[in-house]
Design a protein around this motif. Structure first.
Motif, PDB file in Angstrom:
ATOM      1  N   ALA A   1      52.197 -61.969  47.376  1.00  0.00           N
ATOM      2  CA  ALA A   1      53.066 -62.956  46.724  1.00  0.00           C
ATOM      3  C   ALA A   1      53.780 -63.832  47.751  1.00  0.00           C
ATOM      4  O   ALA A   1      53.881 -65.057  47.592  1.00  0.00           O
TER       5      ALA A   1
ATOM      6  N   ALA B   1      51.208 -66.227  49.481  1.00  0.00           N
ATOM      7  CA  ALA B   1      50.814 -67.289  48.563  1.00  0.00           C
ATOM      8  C   ALA B   1      51.923 -68.336  48.428  1.00  0.00           C
ATOM      9  O   ALA B   1      51.657 -69.543  48.395  1.00  0.00           O
ATOM     10  N   LYS B   2      53.163 -67.883  48.385  1.00  0.00           N
ATOM     11  CA  LYS B   2      54.300 -68.801  48.282  1.00  0.00           C
ATOM     12  C   LYS B   2      54.403 -69.669  49.532  1.00  0.00           C
ATOM     13  O   LYS B   2      54.650 -70.877  49.446  1.00  0.00           O
TER      14      LYS B   2
ATOM     15  N   LYS C   1      51.621 -72.344  49.621  1.00  0.00           N
ATOM     16  CA  LYS C   1      51.938 -73.433  48.684  1.00  0.00           C
ATOM     17  C   LYS C   1      53.028 -74.336  49.250  1.00  0.00           C
ATOM     18  O   LYS C   1      52.934 -75.568  49.160  1.00  0.00           O
TER      19      LYS C   1
ATOM     20  N   SER D   1      46.518 -72.258  47.753  1.00  0.00           N
ATOM     21  CA  SER D   1      47.229 -71.019  47.456  1.00  0.00           C
ATOM     22  C   SER D   1      46.822 -70.520  46.090  1.00  0.00           C
ATOM     23  O   SER D   1      46.378 -71.299  45.225  1.00  0.00           O
TER      24      SER D   1
ATOM     25  N   SER E   1      48.962 -69.217  44.023  1.00  0.00           N
ATOM     26  CA  SER E   1      50.109 -69.344  43.092  1.00  0.00           C
ATOM     27  C   SER E   1      50.216 -70.758  42.546  1.00  0.00           C
ATOM     28  O   SER E   1      49.640 -71.693  43.080  1.00  0.00           O
TER      29      SER E   1
END
Length: 304
Positions: A289, A292-293, A296, A302, A304
């Protein structure tokens, strides 16, 4: 090609310029020619670890990247043709980048792979869209000595002092000496109270059939590490950089990652409070998580 087929790993034997062949897997594209961007991930533990460790860490990104993982020269089933130097390993990265048709790519390195990724970044930073470092130090003269000191004063492991000195100085006697040194050391890499963390899978660092190649380890720590010091070059790295470390990592401690993150202009430091040396296996959901953040936020592909 269907999405399911696109995620099937494609295994290849890729020849380097000197004739050595590397065992390579592409996750996220069935034939390696996709328009997806390329992410190359480097494993740690030269002479011991393989592509399985980065595959476990980055398969979740294979929907948006071609994730290239491989057994480094001198490790796993890749050819054991030296030298096992950073110069030679960086040439191998460049050969793979060109072979898979990428002008620029994201480079991820874990543990020793992070040292190699840092060396690549200071030499070829213009070829990087992003840099991901897990468990790194920037000073190869200090890092192994500090890790050894932490091991010898730890209450987590009981080790043979002389054997650990041989391991961290690159003076292993043979492959059996390598195996013995690693087996007595394994608990040192783990976070405390692992049973309290609910999302930890089986360890990815040493998955599969383990082969020990002491010659690779000896070159890495006996020759490469004394020459490795990128502290005064970190500011030249312009690619967005994600620096990952576990709070309970006493091999490459938090202070080493803080030093790197302070010096790289576009670096973000993420400390995983329940992790040891490997946040991707100690806290996989949180790691995925968070990464991915960050991707982005940097405008990179990404999940997300």
């Amino acid at each position: 090609m269907s999405t399911d087929n696109a995620l099937v790993p494609t295994t290849s034997s890729v020849m380097m310029d000197d004739g050595a062949k590397l065992h390579v897997k592409i996750l996220g594209d069935g034939n390696g020619s996709s328009s997806k961007p390329l992410l190359i991930s480097l494993h740690g533990a030269p002479g011991l670890s393989t592509h399985l460790e980065p595959a476990a860490s980055y398969t979740f990104l294979s929907k948006v990247y071609r994730v290239l993982v491989y057994d480094g020269r001198g490790s796993g089933t890749s050819d054991h043709i030296g030298p096992f130097s950073h110069d030679r390993w960086i040439k191998d990265i460049e050969t793979l980048r060109k072979f898979y048709g990428a002008e620029k790519f994201v480079l991820a390195g874990a543990s020793y792979g992070a040292f190699l990724a840092l060396d690549y970044a200071v030499r070829h930073g213009d070829r990087l869209d992003g840099l991901i470092l897990r468990g790194a130090w920037a000073n190869g003269k200090f890092g192994p000595m500090n890790a050894l000191a932490n091991i010898l004063t730890s209450d987590k492991v009981k080790v043979d002092t002389e054997r650990q000195v041989r391991l961290w100085s690159g003076n292993l006697r043979n492959d059996q000496d390598f195996e013995d040194s690693i087996m007595e050391l394994l608990p040192f890499y783990a976070p405390p109270h692992t049973a309290d963390i609910q999302d930890i899978p089986e360890s990815t660092e040493f998955m599969g059939t383990v082969k020990y190649h002491s010659a690779t380890q000896n070159y890495a720590f006996g020759v490469n590490m004394p020459q490795f010091d990128v502290r005064d070059k970190l500011q030249s790295i312009k690619a967005p950089t994600y620096v990952v470390v576990g709070r309970h990592d006493y091999v490459t401690p938090v202070s080493s990652s803080e030093e790197i993150a302070r010096a790289i202009p576009r670096a973000k430091l993420e400390i995983f409070e329940h992790s040891g040396h490997s946040p991707p296996s100690d806290e996989p959901k949180a790691f995925e998580a968070s990464l991915a953040k960050w991707l982005k936020a940097e405008g990179l592909p990404s999940t997300s």
